[in-house]
Each structure stands twice: as C-alpha cells, then as structure tokens.
Write a protein that holds these residues in place. Structure first.
Motif: not given
Length: 243
Positions: A4-14, A27-31
């Motif tokens: 699980l990636v809490l992906a709220g930043t540019r680095e998270g998406r990368e 699984l990526a999660s965005l707020a």
C-alpha cells in the motif's frame, strides 16, 4: 505481497509506478482527487479510510503486507496513525520524507516551530503572504495590524478570517517569474511557507530571494518515534523489494 502506497506526493506517484514496473503488486491511495493522475495500470483508491478501523479493514481486504507512507511532510495525523497501526499489527512500514529546503546565498530565512510564532517576525503594517494553504490559517494568531494574504487553489467557501486580509486564488504550477510578479504586485514584505522540500515549491523561494523578501519557514512536525525513514524513491523501491 501487495504494497500500500499512501501516494499524496510526486514521490508517492513515482513509487507506485515504480512498484508496478518491478511487478510488485501495489495499491495506491490518494486522499482526494488529484490533477496529476497515476500511471495507467496502477490500482488506485481515493478518499479517506474512515479512521483507524477503516484503515485496518482496507489492509485486510486488500491483503496488504507492507506500507509505504509518501504523504506530505505536514500530513502529521495520517503518518502518526499509520505508523501506530503498522507497529501494532507487525506490518512492515517505511516513511519517505524528501529533504527539507536549505537556504542559498542571498536568502533571509527564519524558522518557526508553530504557526503562532509567525507574528513575531512580521512588523505591524507589513504585508505577509501565507503560502501555507488555508487549512490551518486560524492558527496564525496575533497578526492584527498586518495585511494578511493567503493562497488557495479553489474559491473560498466563506469570508477571510482576518479583518485586514484576503484570499489569493490561483492554481499551480508557478514559475519564478509568476511568483516574482505576484509578490511585487501585492506589495509582499514577508513570505511564510511550510518547509515542504522538493522542487515544486522552490519558485516562491527564488522569487523572495530576487526581491529581497524575508522568508519565514514553518518546521516539519516530528516523525513517528522509531519509524524507518528513506529520502528517495529508489530507496523506497529497494525497501519494498527486500521487505
């Protein structure tokens, strides 16, 4: 192993894209909604988890075996909760925190630990530009006698909370020229911003340097005690491969 990636930043998406490229289930999660969508093929969930119980339910339902927290450096509540639950449940957990900003020649920076400390660094009669977002604007107390401007990306749902102030509605990205022109037009004397780090927000710091403005940086909240921390996307990917 699904990460699980809490992906709220540019680095998270990368990180999410990098895990998918390495054939590691992710699984990526965005707020909330984002202007920068994830790479095609990366599973995504949006919205909050509904508290600690909802977060645990997601972990179980999705078969999550490790968590990478790449949220914003000031998303303190999310990071503290995630670290606590992962520690209690014995789940591998790592925080990605990009390095904070460092002053360059010509910068006039002062660091503060909390929003209420800002007033001591803004003379009465001065104009202060809050590039901190509107979420905690009420925490900047003691600014009577100053003109207060705060940037937000969407129209405000209500009036500005300070008598001598206003919202500045604009949507990034902002170039150095954009920021320089804006600060000059508004007559800004002091720029207040969070020490978010990264490249996306550097333009305002360069503009302040060019204009000779004082900058007040809000220090980051502390990381969870004992949390493993990495500073780069590559380090986070390597951690996932070895977890």
């Amino acid at each position: 192993m699904t990460v699980l990636v809490l992906a709220g930043t540019r680095e998270g998406r990368e990180i999410a894209a990098g895990l998918a490229a390495r054939a590691i289930p992710v699984l990526a999660s965005l707020a909330g909604r984002t202007r920068r969508p994830l790479e095609a093929g990366v599973p995504l969930r949006t919205g909050g988890f509904g508290g600690a119980d909802g977060f645990r339910e997601t972990l179980a339902e999705q078969g999550i075996k490790a968590v990478i927290d790449a949220t914003h450096p000031f998303a303190e509540a999310i990071t503290q909760r995630t670290a606590r639950i992962c520690a209690e449940d014995g789940l591998p957990y790592v925080v990605l925190r990009r390095p904070g900003w460092q002053p360059r020649p010509g910068d006039d920076w002062t660091r503060i630990a909390r929003e209420a400390d800002l007033a001591a660094h803004v003379p009465r009669g001065a104009t202060v530009f809050l590039a901190t977002g509107p979420q905690r604007i009420e925490a900047f107390t003691g600014l009577e006698g100053r003109r207060v401007l705060c940037r937000r990306i969407d129209p405000a749902p209500g009036p500005f909370p300070y008598e001598n102030g206003d919202w500045v509605v604009s949507r990034p990205p902002f170039s150095v020229d954009d920021e320089t022109a804006l600060f000059s037009l508004l007559g800004v004397d002091v720029l207040a911003t969070k020490d978010s780090g990264g490249e996306d927000g550097r333009a305002k710091l360069a503009a302040a340097r060019a204009l000779g403005l004082k900058v007040v940086l809000l220090d980051r909240p502390p990381l969870p005690e004992g949390a493993q921390v990495v500073e780069t996307v590559e380090a986070a990917l390597n951690w996932a491969e070895n977890s």
